[in-house]
Design an enzyme around this catalytic site. Sequence first.
Site, PDB file in Angstrom:
ATOM      1  N   ILE A  59     -13.416   2.291  12.703  1.00 46.45           N
ATOM      2  CA  ILE A  59     -14.853   2.538  12.779  1.00 46.45           C
ATOM      3  C   ILE A  59     -15.450   2.583  11.376  1.00 46.45           C
ATOM      4  O   ILE A  59     -14.912   3.234  10.479  1.00 46.45           O
ATOM      5  CB  ILE A  59     -15.132   3.865  13.517  1.00 46.45           C
ATOM      6  CG1 ILE A  59     -14.658   3.728  14.963  1.00 46.45           C
ATOM      7  CG2 ILE A  59     -16.613   4.231  13.462  1.00 46.45           C
ATOM      8  CD1 ILE A  59     -14.473   5.034  15.650  1.00 46.45           C
ATOM      9  N   HIS A  61     -17.956   4.354   9.858  1.00 43.41           N
ATOM     10  CA  HIS A  61     -18.753   5.519  10.189  1.00 43.41           C
ATOM     11  C   HIS A  61     -20.127   5.418   9.544  1.00 43.41           C
ATOM     12  O   HIS A  61     -20.260   4.931   8.417  1.00 43.41           O
ATOM     13  CB  HIS A  61     -18.050   6.790   9.713  1.00 43.41           C
ATOM     14  CG  HIS A  61     -16.776   7.058  10.460  1.00 43.41           C
ATOM     15  ND1 HIS A  61     -16.765   7.480  11.764  1.00 43.41           N
ATOM     16  CD2 HIS A  61     -15.476   6.947  10.098  1.00 43.41           C
ATOM     17  CE1 HIS A  61     -15.515   7.627  12.173  1.00 43.41           C
ATOM     18  NE2 HIS A  61     -14.708   7.306  11.180  1.00 43.41           N
ATOM     19  N   ARG A 323      -2.648  10.178   8.849  1.00 42.85           N
ATOM     20  CA  ARG A 323      -3.683  10.514   7.882  1.00 42.85           C
ATOM     21  C   ARG A 323      -2.997  11.070   6.637  1.00 42.85           C
ATOM     22  O   ARG A 323      -2.058  11.868   6.764  1.00 42.85           O
ATOM     23  CB  ARG A 323      -4.610  11.580   8.450  1.00 42.85           C
ATOM     24  CG  ARG A 323      -5.291  11.194   9.758  1.00 42.85           C
ATOM     25  CD  ARG A 323      -6.025  12.394  10.325  1.00 42.85           C
ATOM     26  NE  ARG A 323      -6.668  12.113  11.609  1.00 42.85           N
ATOM     27  CZ  ARG A 323      -6.062  12.228  12.791  1.00 42.85           C
ATOM     28  NH1 ARG A 323      -4.793  12.591  12.858  1.00 42.85           N
ATOM     29  NH2 ARG A 323      -6.719  11.988  13.900  1.00 42.85           N
ATOM     30  N   SER A 349      -9.899   9.538   6.670  1.00 40.10           N
ATOM     31  CA  SER A 349     -11.159   9.044   7.185  1.00 40.10           C
ATOM     32  C   SER A 349     -12.275   9.670   6.364  1.00 40.10           C
ATOM     33  O   SER A 349     -12.176  10.847   5.994  1.00 40.10           O
ATOM     34  CB  SER A 349     -11.307   9.450   8.645  1.00 40.10           C
ATOM     35  OG  SER A 349     -12.446   8.846   9.182  1.00 40.10           O
TER      36      SER A 349
HETATM   37  C1  LIG Z   1      -5.724   8.312  13.085  1.00 33.21           C
HETATM   38  C2  LIG Z   1      -6.609   7.781  12.002  1.00 33.21           C
HETATM   39  C3  LIG Z   1      -7.889   7.305  12.299  1.00 33.21           C
HETATM   40  C4  LIG Z   1      -8.726   6.841  11.299  1.00 33.21           C
HETATM   41  N1  LIG Z   1      -9.936   6.315  11.634  1.00 33.21           N
HETATM   42  C5  LIG Z   1     -10.760   5.834  10.651  1.00 33.21           C
HETATM   43  C6  LIG Z   1     -11.999   5.258  10.971  1.00 33.21           C
HETATM   44  O1  LIG Z   1     -12.346   5.100  12.134  1.00 33.21           O
HETATM   45  N2  LIG Z   1     -12.818   4.863   9.972  1.00 33.21           N
HETATM   46  C7  LIG Z   1     -12.460   5.015   8.674  1.00 33.21           C
HETATM   47  O2  LIG Z   1     -13.252   4.679   7.805  1.00 33.21           O
HETATM   48  N3  LIG Z   1     -11.260   5.512   8.329  1.00 33.21           N
HETATM   49  C8  LIG Z   1     -10.404   5.923   9.298  1.00 33.21           C
HETATM   50  N4  LIG Z   1      -9.170   6.431   8.977  1.00 33.21           N
HETATM   51  C9  LIG Z   1      -8.790   6.459   7.592  1.00 33.21           C
HETATM   52  C10 LIG Z   1      -8.302   5.112   7.090  1.00 33.21           C
HETATM   53  O3  LIG Z   1      -7.466   4.517   8.039  1.00 33.21           O
HETATM   54  C11 LIG Z   1      -7.544   5.313   5.819  1.00 33.21           C
HETATM   55  O4  LIG Z   1      -8.347   6.027   4.939  1.00 33.21           O
HETATM   56  C12 LIG Z   1      -7.145   4.018   5.121  1.00 33.21           C
HETATM   57  O5  LIG Z   1      -6.496   3.138   6.003  1.00 33.21           O
HETATM   58  C13 LIG Z   1      -6.233   4.332   3.975  1.00 33.21           C
HETATM   59  O6  LIG Z   1      -5.837   3.152   3.367  1.00 33.21           O
HETATM   60  P1  LIG Z   1      -4.792   3.187   2.181  1.00 33.21           P
HETATM   61  O7  LIG Z   1      -4.821   1.843   1.596  1.00 33.21           O
HETATM   62  O8  LIG Z   1      -5.093   4.336   1.312  1.00 33.21           O
HETATM   63  O9  LIG Z   1      -3.397   3.547   2.845  1.00 33.21           O
HETATM   64  P2  LIG Z   1      -2.318   2.643   3.566  1.00 33.21           P
HETATM   65  O10 LIG Z   1      -2.930   1.706   4.500  1.00 33.21           O
HETATM   66  O11 LIG Z   1      -1.298   3.553   4.110  1.00 33.21           O
HETATM   67  O12 LIG Z   1      -1.705   1.788   2.402  1.00 33.21           O
HETATM   68  C14 LIG Z   1      -0.791   2.291   1.472  1.00 33.21           C
HETATM   69  C15 LIG Z   1       0.205   1.210   1.159  1.00 33.21           C
HETATM   70  O13 LIG Z   1       0.972   1.594   0.046  1.00 33.21           O
HETATM   71  C16 LIG Z   1       2.261   1.088   0.177  1.00 33.21           C
HETATM   72  N5  LIG Z   1       3.148   1.827  -0.702  1.00 33.21           N
HETATM   73  C17 LIG Z   1       3.412   3.151  -0.655  1.00 33.21           C
HETATM   74  N6  LIG Z   1       4.308   3.474  -1.596  1.00 33.21           N
HETATM   75  C18 LIG Z   1       4.604   2.351  -2.275  1.00 33.21           C
HETATM   76  C19 LIG Z   1       5.471   2.047  -3.358  1.00 33.21           C
HETATM   77  N7  LIG Z   1       6.208   2.976  -3.966  1.00 33.21           N
HETATM   78  N8  LIG Z   1       5.547   0.769  -3.779  1.00 33.21           N
HETATM   79  C20 LIG Z   1       4.808  -0.197  -3.189  1.00 33.21           C
HETATM   80  N9  LIG Z   1       3.988   0.039  -2.157  1.00 33.21           N
HETATM   81  C21 LIG Z   1       3.872   1.298  -1.705  1.00 33.21           C
HETATM   82  C22 LIG Z   1       2.517   1.311   1.646  1.00 33.21           C
HETATM   83  O14 LIG Z   1       3.576   0.509   2.121  1.00 33.21           O
HETATM   84  C23 LIG Z   1       1.179   0.976   2.268  1.00 33.21           C
HETATM   85  O15 LIG Z   1       1.107  -0.379   2.653  1.00 33.21           O
HETATM   86  C24 LIG Z   1      -8.297   6.873   9.972  1.00 33.21           C
HETATM   87  C25 LIG Z   1      -7.005   7.315   9.676  1.00 33.21           C
HETATM   88  C26 LIG Z   1      -6.153   7.734  10.688  1.00 33.21           C
HETATM   89  C27 LIG Z   1      -4.759   8.117  10.379  1.00 33.21           C
END
Ligand SMILES: Cc1cc2nc3c(=O)[nH]c(=O)nc-3n(C[C@H](O)[C@H](O)[C@H](O)COP(=O)(O)OP(=O)(O)OC[C@H]3O[C@@H](n4cnc5c(N)ncnc54)[C@H](O)[C@@H]3O)c2cc1C
Lengths: 497, 435
Positions: A59, A61, A323, A349
């Site tokens: 979503i 938001h 999360r 989120s």
């Molecule tokens: C249940 C749930 C519902 C949500 N709903 C929403 C929503 O509706 N709207 C919204 O805006 N947000 C939502 N969120 C939040 C949103 O999904 C996250 O904030 C966002 O996906 C985070 O992205 P990221 O890139 O930080 O993390 P991730 O997608 O986890 O990416 C991190 C990456 O780092 C890699 N990595 C980790 N360690 C290493 C390493 N040492 N070396 C190399 N690679 C590494 C991992 O493999 C991974 O691919 C939700 C979250 C959850 C859990």
Amino acid sequence: MGEMRGLEPISSKADVVVIGGGVVGCAIARELSRYRLDVVLLEQAPDVATGTSKANSGILHAGFDCEPGTWKARLNVRGAALYAEIAEGLGIPRREIGSLVVAHSDADLATCESLLARGRENGVAGLEIWGADRLRAHEPSISADVAGALWAPTAAVVCPFLATVGFGENAIRNGAKIHTECGVTGLVTAGGRIVAVETTRGRIEARFVVNAAGVHAADVARLAGDDSFTIHPRRGEYILFDRSTGALARSVLFPTPSKVSKGILVSPTVHGNIFIGPNAADVDELDDVETTAPGLDEIISGARKIVPDLPLQNAITEFAGLRAAAGKDFIIGESPIVKGLVHAAGIQSPGLTSAPAIGEAIAEILADLGLKLTPDPTFVPVNPHRPKFTEQTPVEQMARIAADPLAGRVICRCETITEAEIVAAIRAPCGARTIDGVKRRVRAGAGRCQGGFCGPRVTAILARELGIPVTAVRKETLESWLFYARAGLEIREDIDA
Amino acid sequence: MRDATYDVVTIGGGPAGMAAALAARQAGADRVLIIERDRELGGILQQCIHNGFGLRKFKEELTGPGYADRYIEMVGAAGIDVWLDSTVLAAEAGGRITCVGPTTGLATVEAKAVVHSMGCRERTRGAIRIPGSRPAGVFTAGAAQRMVNMEGYLPGRDVVIIGSGDIGLIMARRMTLEGARVRAVFEIMPYSNGLTRNIVQCLEDFGIPLYLSHCVVAVHGHDRVTGVTVAEVDADLHVKPGTEFDLPCDCVLLSVGLIPENELGRAIGVSTDRITSGAVVDQFRQTSKPGFFAAGNVLHVHDLVDLVSNEAEIAGRSAALFAKGVFGEATHERAVIAGEGLRQVVPQRLSTLEKGKNAIRFFFRSKAPMGPSIIALKTEDGIVWDRKLRVVKPSEMIVADIPVNRFAKASHIEFVLTLDEHPEPLEGAVEEEDA
Ligand SMILES: Cc1cc2nc3c(=O)[nH]c(=O)nc-3n(C[C@H](O)[C@H](O)[C@H](O)COP(=O)(O)OP(=O)(O)OC[C@H]3O[C@@H](n4cnc5c(N)ncnc54)[C@H](O)[C@@H]3O)c2cc1C
């Protein structure tokens, strides 16, 4: 036979290394690719978006529930506006369907009023309080005992996976590199400053490192001796329904929120399915995305408070996401301990919504820290349009098949996905390397049969395109091989698609 | 774009589509076309390399591909057009069919009558909500069967099977023969869901245990499956606390039911039966949409291919007669009711009876397993027909050819299945036994 697509050698140095190929890391890499910089993104998995970014509510938001003045409030509203501008050009499916916070009582309505006030303070447009009749007219399946709702017309749904891929592909098109299967194992510092990154595939010299490692961000920080924050994984489970249930909800339906989460919702996906979830449970492991029977029961009963008549027989899959719970706000900024290490951590989120705005914020921070940002005049902000076969006119379809007969072969019958679309998804920059990667990019296997029919065929196409044996084709993670060679048989590399 | 006109088009070239096309030709349809998305005719039969096919139809025990080959030859000899590697995107009311294939390109076909013979798909893990993680190694039994028998790869080496449907049982034997260890089959119901012969020949003969009233409550593993947690369930199918146990394995095969692949029917608003998930049809296998017929697993899931072929012959012949204008739209004037003890009946409707026809064949499934039973036809005049059955299982279809004169004028037509209070030793089996 496609050309051999083994892993390319990794770069030995970069201006900026981004750790983590989630939506946050990919959006940061894409933002930095506007400038004349060597940007390298490292992802430990075989594909981007295998962490939290593939398993969330999807979503965008509207931004009414973040506390004014926080990073969350600022980046949510900015991020949502950016998606409206750039999603289409990047090939990110997005539908502006609006959201409703559903109230069951006067107390709930009072909460809606305060959310409305907060939303106005955050600069969210179009918020309104609706009475029960208007709500029922908009959402015919809604529970009979509703009292009203907060309507936010700017809320939208996106495909979170394709958002990540869209940013990743655009970053690559603009000169960034994305190395997959490249886990960061060490951060090298000298005199309190980052100088290099050690990975499972070698060392990269870099003076700036952005930590966007999702639930692993605290572990990555510790590699440089920074223990300024910790991350607690908090799991949310979902049930996804077949597209035939799409009429169940027109907009995103939230319950009135509690202190800890936005609650269990009922919502359309951008692809026209319906999902319910998530719940919220603290877990111990950073990879615990198991669904549980009590958890699924919890989301079913939660969702029934909004839409009582759930089509449980049309469930097609269940999944969970984690999360990265750290504190009240995102952790964005330079490490208090190590110079040149910039965190984009604790991105819960609305992290998906905020991602492109996080990219902008990180670029500004890097500039403040002395990284020179010279705009690259060759920057192209969009990805080439790859139309879905089913969305083309008959004339376009005919022309496409005439040019490429594979466009006439339907591989996924549930979603009507052709072989040409699958091949294109594999060959694109930031292309698919796994069965799940294909499924999430083009939806082959995402329908009601969940790959029962097309799974063997997609396996064969991946093997052919990647130049690997069928036994080397993986589902999603590093060692998730799907098939063994039959005893006593040579490995056949040429099985029919 | 290729355009063509046909009397009868069957969508799907499995056993139902082939038998329907042949019957249509025999009934005088000049131009008959089979559209099949795979690269060969035969449908699911091509991956069923075990034998047990054709005992009724050919009085011989054939393998799946063997049975298919017989029909492929007949189709070839009958002057029926076949488009392979072609997927139907839409078949609109009125008979305009749009399909697509790498060689045919995008084509439209005008059909006077259409037979839906698209077969079925397997119920998935998601549909039955098995919790746990989502590692590699979880497959539906049919997909695994295709990989083993047609592509030559194994889905695992240490296997647990969920559900006792026939494909799962066949795969238990196949995987054992391939050198894999098959630990057990877990069935949530208190009775098995496969044919008795498959329980005997695929499990008992190989010492593979079948646990009834057991379900898998979690799948474990990050990259690849590492094991499952299993528990016993009570009469309401709820897990009995404390009965959970873990079993290591690297592969989970699911055989938890088949669902008609009836999306093309739904797309044009064909009325569907909530129980079978297939179309509602009359004795001619005509659906609620004029000129659209259905047969085989897209109509209701069968246990035996021979019966699929029989049913498809009815549909094919009717389609040909419809194309010639011999008969028209289904009148569906009388409902056939699956009453006490029965879960489903096909056909679900009767249209105006055909002159000179002596009997109509009905297919039933029972709600639960029963011992000696009686299946009876009740009309407003009371019981007008009945037959004794030695034993009844939901997994084994009951087939009965019922003389038309028993119900020709009846307005209420209801079948019931009740326990036989006075079972007699039977001379030769009268019920349809699995072959
Ligand atoms: C249940 C749930 C519902 C949500 N709903 C929403 C929503 O509706 N709207 C919204 O805006 N947000 C939502 N969120 C939040 C949103 O999904 C996250 O904030 C966002 O996906 C985070 O992205 P990221 O890139 O930080 O993390 P991730 O997608 O986890 O990416 C991190 C990456 O780092 C890699 N990595 C980790 N360690 C290493 C390493 N040492 N070396 C190399 N690679 C590494 C991992 O493999 C991974 O691919 C939700 C979250 C959850 C859990």
